[in-house]
Motif scaffolding. Structure first.
Motif, PDB file in Angstrom:
ATOM      1  N   GLY A  19       0.819  -1.251   0.078  1.00 21.19           N
ATOM      2  CA  GLY A  19       0.069   0.101  -0.078  1.00 21.19           C
ATOM      3  C   GLY A  19       0.725   1.357   0.062  1.00 21.19           C
ATOM      4  N   ASN A  20       2.139   1.159  -0.127  1.00 23.33           N
ATOM      5  CA  ASN A  20       2.961   2.274  -0.061  1.00 23.33           C
ATOM      6  C   ASN A  20       3.134   2.866  -1.445  1.00 23.33           C
ATOM      7  N   VAL A  21       2.103   3.866  -1.740  1.00 23.66           N
ATOM      8  CA  VAL A  21       2.217   4.495  -3.030  1.00 23.66           C
ATOM      9  C   VAL A  21       3.365   4.838  -3.457  1.00 23.66           C
ATOM     10  N   GLU A  22       4.254   5.741  -2.702  1.00 29.23           N
ATOM     11  CA  GLU A  22       5.546   6.311  -2.964  1.00 29.23           C
ATOM     12  C   GLU A  22       6.415   5.391  -3.557  1.00 29.23           C
ATOM     13  N   PHE A  23       6.448   4.284  -2.795  1.00 36.93           N
ATOM     14  CA  PHE A  23       7.295   3.025  -3.130  1.00 36.93           C
ATOM     15  C   PHE A  23       6.895   2.562  -4.510  1.00 36.93           C
ATOM     16  N   MET A  24       5.508   2.351  -5.022  1.00 45.78           N
ATOM     17  CA  MET A  24       5.052   2.063  -6.253  1.00 45.78           C
ATOM     18  C   MET A  24       5.533   2.947  -7.064  1.00 45.78           C
ATOM     19  N   VAL A  25       5.271   4.259  -6.976  1.00 52.96           N
ATOM     20  CA  VAL A  25       5.579   5.197  -7.979  1.00 52.96           C
ATOM     21  C   VAL A  25       7.144   5.428  -8.080  1.00 52.96           C
ATOM     22  N   GLU A  26       8.304   4.986  -7.180  1.00 52.41           N
ATOM     23  CA  GLU A  26       9.609   4.931  -7.293  1.00 52.41           C
ATOM     24  C   GLU A  26       9.906   3.688  -8.160  1.00 52.41           C
ATOM     25  N   MET A  27       9.280   2.599  -7.976  1.00 54.37           N
ATOM     26  CA  MET A  27       9.560   1.320  -8.635  1.00 54.37           C
ATOM     27  C   MET A  27       9.173   1.503 -10.229  1.00 54.37           C
ATOM     28  N   ILE A  28       8.138   2.313 -10.427  1.00 59.21           N
ATOM     29  CA  ILE A  28       7.681   2.360 -11.580  1.00 59.21           C
ATOM     30  C   ILE A  28       8.479   3.466 -12.352  1.00 59.21           C
ATOM     31  N   ASP A  29       8.987   4.399 -11.789  1.00 52.61           N
ATOM     32  CA  ASP A  29      10.066   5.483 -12.311  1.00 52.61           C
ATOM     33  C   ASP A  29      11.315   4.770 -12.731  1.00 52.61           C
ATOM     34  N   ILE A  30      11.800   3.935 -11.709  1.00 58.16           N
ATOM     35  CA  ILE A  30      13.070   3.087 -12.101  1.00 58.16           C
ATOM     36  C   ILE A  30      13.003   2.214 -13.409  1.00 58.16           C
ATOM     37  N   PHE A  31      11.672   1.549 -13.247  1.00 60.46           N
ATOM     38  CA  PHE A  31      11.254   0.536 -14.355  1.00 60.46           C
ATOM     39  C   PHE A  31      11.343   1.501 -15.787  1.00 60.46           C
ATOM     40  N   LEU A  32      10.675   2.741 -15.655  1.00 59.40           N
ATOM     41  CA  LEU A  32      10.889   3.824 -17.041  1.00 59.40           C
ATOM     42  C   LEU A  32      12.169   4.216 -17.334  1.00 59.40           C
ATOM     43  N   ASP A  33      12.850   4.307 -16.402  1.00 63.21           N
ATOM     44  CA  ASP A  33      14.291   4.853 -16.695  1.00 63.21           C
ATOM     45  C   ASP A  33      15.225   3.817 -16.950  1.00 63.21           C
ATOM     46  N   GLN A  34      15.155   2.784 -16.456  1.00 69.82           N
ATOM     47  CA  GLN A  34      16.183   1.518 -16.895  1.00 69.82           C
ATOM     48  C   GLN A  34      15.835   0.723 -18.076  1.00 69.82           C
ATOM     49  N   THR A  35      14.462   0.441 -18.204  1.00 73.78           N
ATOM     50  CA  THR A  35      14.114  -0.357 -19.396  1.00 73.78           C
ATOM     51  C   THR A  35      14.453  -0.153 -20.743  1.00 73.78           C
ATOM     52  N   PRO A  36      14.382   1.160 -21.103  1.00 71.00           N
ATOM     53  CA  PRO A  36      14.764   1.458 -22.471  1.00 71.00           C
ATOM     54  C   PRO A  36      16.336   1.174 -22.785  1.00 71.00           C
ATOM     55  N   GLY A  37      17.333   1.426 -21.754  1.00 73.16           N
ATOM     56  CA  GLY A  37      18.601   1.031 -22.000  1.00 73.16           C
ATOM     57  C   GLY A  37      18.954  -0.268 -22.136  1.00 73.16           C
ATOM     58  N   TYR A  38      18.066  -1.120 -21.379  1.00 75.57           N
ATOM     59  CA  TYR A  38      18.249  -2.506 -21.376  1.00 75.57           C
ATOM     60  C   TYR A  38      17.775  -3.044 -22.840  1.00 75.57           C
ATOM     61  N   LEU A  39      16.735  -2.455 -23.325  1.00 77.86           N
ATOM     62  CA  LEU A  39      16.222  -2.832 -24.610  1.00 77.86           C
ATOM     63  C   LEU A  39      17.106  -2.529 -25.778  1.00 77.86           C
ATOM     64  N   VAL A  40      17.915  -1.287 -25.609  1.00 80.56           N
ATOM     65  CA  VAL A  40      18.979  -0.820 -26.678  1.00 80.56           C
ATOM     66  C   VAL A  40      20.106  -1.817 -26.569  1.00 80.56           C
ATOM     67  N   ASN A  41      20.355  -2.365 -25.498  1.00 78.02           N
ATOM     68  CA  ASN A  41      21.544  -3.513 -25.262  1.00 78.02           C
ATOM     69  C   ASN A  41      21.089  -4.767 -26.035  1.00 78.02           C
TER      70      ASN A  41
END
Length: 87
Positions: A19-41
């Motif tokens: 139920g920690n919304v801040e944690f959820m938002v942080e995890m989604i932000d990390i996902f959105l930040d890191q995933t494009p680079g992983y896909l480029v690799n």
């Protein structure tokens, strides 16, 4: 269902976040930040037919997709990883 439709199920993330919304938002932000680079690799590794790097890249992407509840893409990454390890 359109082949390009992505189904996201945040149930697992909600459970982990307890139920920690801040944690959820942080995890989604990390996902959105890191995933494009992983896909480029991954794309570069595929273009270079670098089987080890393909497997490693798919392996890195796989759990993040599962965490975000994008199960069909997680399954695809698992197949890519397995096929790359077999070359």
């Amino acid at each position: 269902m359109d082949n390009h439709e992505i189904i996201v199920d945040l149930s697992y993330l909600k459970e982990v976040a307890s139920g920690n919304v801040e944690f959820m938002v942080e995890m989604i932000d990390i996902f959105l930040d890191q995933t494009p680079g992983y896909l480029v690799n991954l794309k570069e590794a595929i273009e270079n037919k670098n089987w080890q790097k393909i497997a490693e890249s798919a392996h890195k992407i796989k759990p993040t997709l599962g965490f975000m509840g994008i199960e069909s893409a997680r399954e695809t990454m698992a197949e890519i990883e397995l096929n790359a390890r077999k070359q």
